[in-house]
Design an enzyme around this catalytic site. Sequence first.
Site, PDB file in Angstrom:
ATOM      1  CG  HIS A   1       8.455   3.420   4.043  1.00  0.00           C
ATOM      2  ND1 HIS A   1       7.270   2.949   4.182  1.00  0.00           N
ATOM      3  CD2 HIS A   1       9.163   2.908   5.383  1.00  0.00           C
ATOM      4  CE1 HIS A   1       6.972   2.271   5.480  1.00  0.00           C
ATOM      5  NE2 HIS A   1       8.097   2.272   5.954  1.00  0.00           N
ATOM      6  CB  ILE A   2       7.766   4.558  -2.391  1.00  0.00           C
ATOM      7  CG1 ILE A   2       7.439   2.920  -2.870  1.00  0.00           C
ATOM      8  CG2 ILE A   2       7.901   5.334  -3.705  1.00  0.00           C
ATOM      9  CD1 ILE A   2       5.910   2.433  -3.505  1.00  0.00           C
ATOM     10  CB  SER A   3       7.336   8.851   0.038  1.00  0.00           C
ATOM     11  OG  SER A   3       6.735   8.292   1.111  1.00  0.00           O
TER      12      SER A   3
ATOM     13  CD  GLU B   1       9.851  -0.264   8.064  1.00  0.00           C
ATOM     14  OE1 GLU B   1      10.397  -0.673   9.064  1.00  0.00           O
ATOM     15  OE2 GLU B   1       9.203   1.089   8.099  1.00  0.00           O
TER      16      GLU B   1
ATOM     17  N   PRO C   1      -1.609  -1.507   2.473  1.00  0.00           N
ATOM     18  CG  PRO C   1      -2.472  -0.376   4.356  1.00  0.00           C
ATOM     19  CD  PRO C   1      -1.562  -1.535   3.909  1.00  0.00           C
ATOM     20  CG  ASN C   2      -4.538   2.971   0.260  1.00  0.00           C
ATOM     21  OD1 ASN C   2      -5.639   2.897  -0.369  1.00  0.00           O
ATOM     22  ND2 ASN C   2      -4.377   3.174   1.517  1.00  0.00           N
TER      23      ASN C   2
ATOM     24  CB  ALA D   1      -1.359   4.005   6.193  1.00  0.00           C
TER      25      ALA D   1
ATOM     26  CE1 TYR E   1       3.507   7.015  -1.307  1.00  0.00           C
ATOM     27  CE2 TYR E   1       1.438   7.890  -2.102  1.00  0.00           C
ATOM     28  CZ  TYR E   1       2.384   7.744  -0.984  1.00  0.00           C
ATOM     29  OH  TYR E   1       2.034   7.862   0.494  1.00  0.00           O
TER      30      TYR E   1
ATOM     31  NE  ARG F   1       4.543  11.747   2.295  1.00  0.00           N
ATOM     32  CZ  ARG F   1       3.538  10.708   1.956  1.00  0.00           C
ATOM     33  NH1 ARG F   1       4.152   9.379   1.690  1.00  0.00           N
ATOM     34  NH2 ARG F   1       2.381  10.865   1.650  1.00  0.00           N
TER      35      ARG F   1
ATOM     36  CG  ASN G   1       5.530   0.211   1.391  1.00  0.00           C
ATOM     37  OD1 ASN G   1       5.222   0.609   2.328  1.00  0.00           O
ATOM     38  ND2 ASN G   1       5.882   0.800   0.339  1.00  0.00           N
TER      39      ASN G   1
ATOM     40  NE  ARG H   1      -7.315   7.734  -8.258  1.00  0.00           N
ATOM     41  CZ  ARG H   1      -7.462   7.109  -8.921  1.00  0.00           C
ATOM     42  NH1 ARG H   1      -7.100   6.539 -10.113  1.00  0.00           N
ATOM     43  NH2 ARG H   1      -9.098   6.572  -8.829  1.00  0.00           N
TER      44      ARG H   1
ATOM     45  CG  ASP I   1       2.986  -8.257  18.474  1.00  0.00           C
ATOM     46  OD1 ASP I   1       4.173  -7.600  18.888  1.00  0.00           O
ATOM     47  OD2 ASP I   1       1.981  -7.986  19.205  1.00  0.00           O
TER      48      ASP I   1
ATOM     49  NE  ARG J   1       2.419  10.343   5.195  1.00  0.00           N
ATOM     50  CZ  ARG J   1       1.252   9.865   4.831  1.00  0.00           C
ATOM     51  NH1 ARG J   1       1.263   8.451   4.674  1.00  0.00           N
ATOM     52  NH2 ARG J   1       0.368  10.254   4.494  1.00  0.00           N
TER      53      ARG J   1
HETATM   54  O1  CA2 Z   1       6.379   5.710   1.088  1.00  0.00           O
HETATM   55  C1  CA2 Z   1       5.699   4.812   1.268  1.00  0.00           C
HETATM   56  O2  CA2 Z   1       6.180   3.726   0.718  1.00  0.00           O
HETATM   57  C2  CA2 Z   1       4.548   4.534   2.301  1.00  0.00           C
HETATM   58  O3  CA2 Z   1       4.510   3.354   2.948  1.00  0.00           O
HETATM   59  C3  CA2 Z   1       3.424   4.396   1.673  1.00  0.00           C
HETATM   60  C4  CA2 Z   1       2.356   4.570   2.591  1.00  0.00           C
HETATM   61  C5  CA2 Z   1       2.230   5.800   3.390  1.00  0.00           C
HETATM   62  O4  CA2 Z   1       0.954   5.498   4.243  1.00  0.00           O
HETATM   63  C6  CA2 Z   1       3.489   5.387   4.377  1.00  0.00           C
HETATM   64  O5  CA2 Z   1       3.501   6.435   5.132  1.00  0.00           O
HETATM   65  C7  CA2 Z   1       4.755   5.447   3.362  1.00  0.00           C
HETATM   66  C8  CA2 Z   1       0.610   5.069   1.445  1.00  0.00           C
HETATM   67  C9  CA2 Z   1       0.826   4.036   0.214  1.00  0.00           C
HETATM   68  C10 CA2 Z   1      -0.422   4.565  -0.622  1.00  0.00           C
HETATM   69  O6  CA2 Z   1       0.058   4.361  -2.071  1.00  0.00           O
HETATM   70  C11 CA2 Z   1      -0.496   4.822  -2.984  1.00  0.00           C
HETATM   71  C12 CA2 Z   1      -0.028   4.626  -4.139  1.00  0.00           C
HETATM   72  C13 CA2 Z   1      -0.409   5.449  -5.584  1.00  0.00           C
HETATM   73  C14 CA2 Z   1      -1.509   6.312  -5.366  1.00  0.00           C
HETATM   74  C15 CA2 Z   1      -2.090   6.544  -4.073  1.00  0.00           C
HETATM   75  C16 CA2 Z   1      -1.657   5.782  -3.010  1.00  0.00           C
END
Ligand code: CA2
Length: 155
Positions: A100-102, A98, A10-11, A77, A23, A107, A74, A18, A87, A111
């Site tokens: 994660h960008i951040s 796995e 998601p997202n 959330a 990110y 954080r 990835n 954004r 599962d 997380r």
């Molecule tokens: O760091 C990551 O890759 C995360 O998987 C990103 C998720 C976050 O919930 C995880 O804790 C860590 C959130 C993705 C949101 O992506 C966006 C990208 C651009 C603008 C807003 C949200």
Amino acid sequence: MKEILLLNGPNLNLLGTREPSVYGTVTLQDIERQVQSVCDPHGVTVKAYQSNHEGALVDAIHEAMNTASGIIFNPGAYTHTSVALRDAIAGVGLPMIEVHISNVHKRESFRHTSLLAPVSFGQIVGLGSLGYSLAAQALLDHIYKEEKHGENTKN
Ligand code: CA2
């Protein structure tokens, strides 16, 4: 031809549009191209899929069972909440890495836990979009090692 699944939760469709301070400025399409360019010299195809829906991600993992040799994931959330995705990965038995960008560990504390980590063979966190290219290299290496091991243990 061998295929891997590049799966984003998601997202992550918002990447590059954004919150660049968290990110980065690279889009999901850029990342898909980066991963394909790592896989090209190996003759491996990348199937890229993103969804904001947990069940759709579960379905994509099930479909990969018949088509893919491994998964770069990835889960967004859902990393921190989804028993269903854990599962699904455990159920199909494909190697999963796995990403994660951040740096999730720098954080909020919610997380810091990944429900998916125990069913992955590795994790890459905090390296931005580069993490996906490194994950592709690691997944290909893992797949080839598994194949070699299978050949060596055949009788
Ligand atoms: O760091 C990551 O890759 C995360 O998987 C990103 C998720 C976050 O919930 C995880 O804790 C860590 C959130 C993705 C949101 O992506 C966006 C990208 C651009 C603008 C807003 C949200």
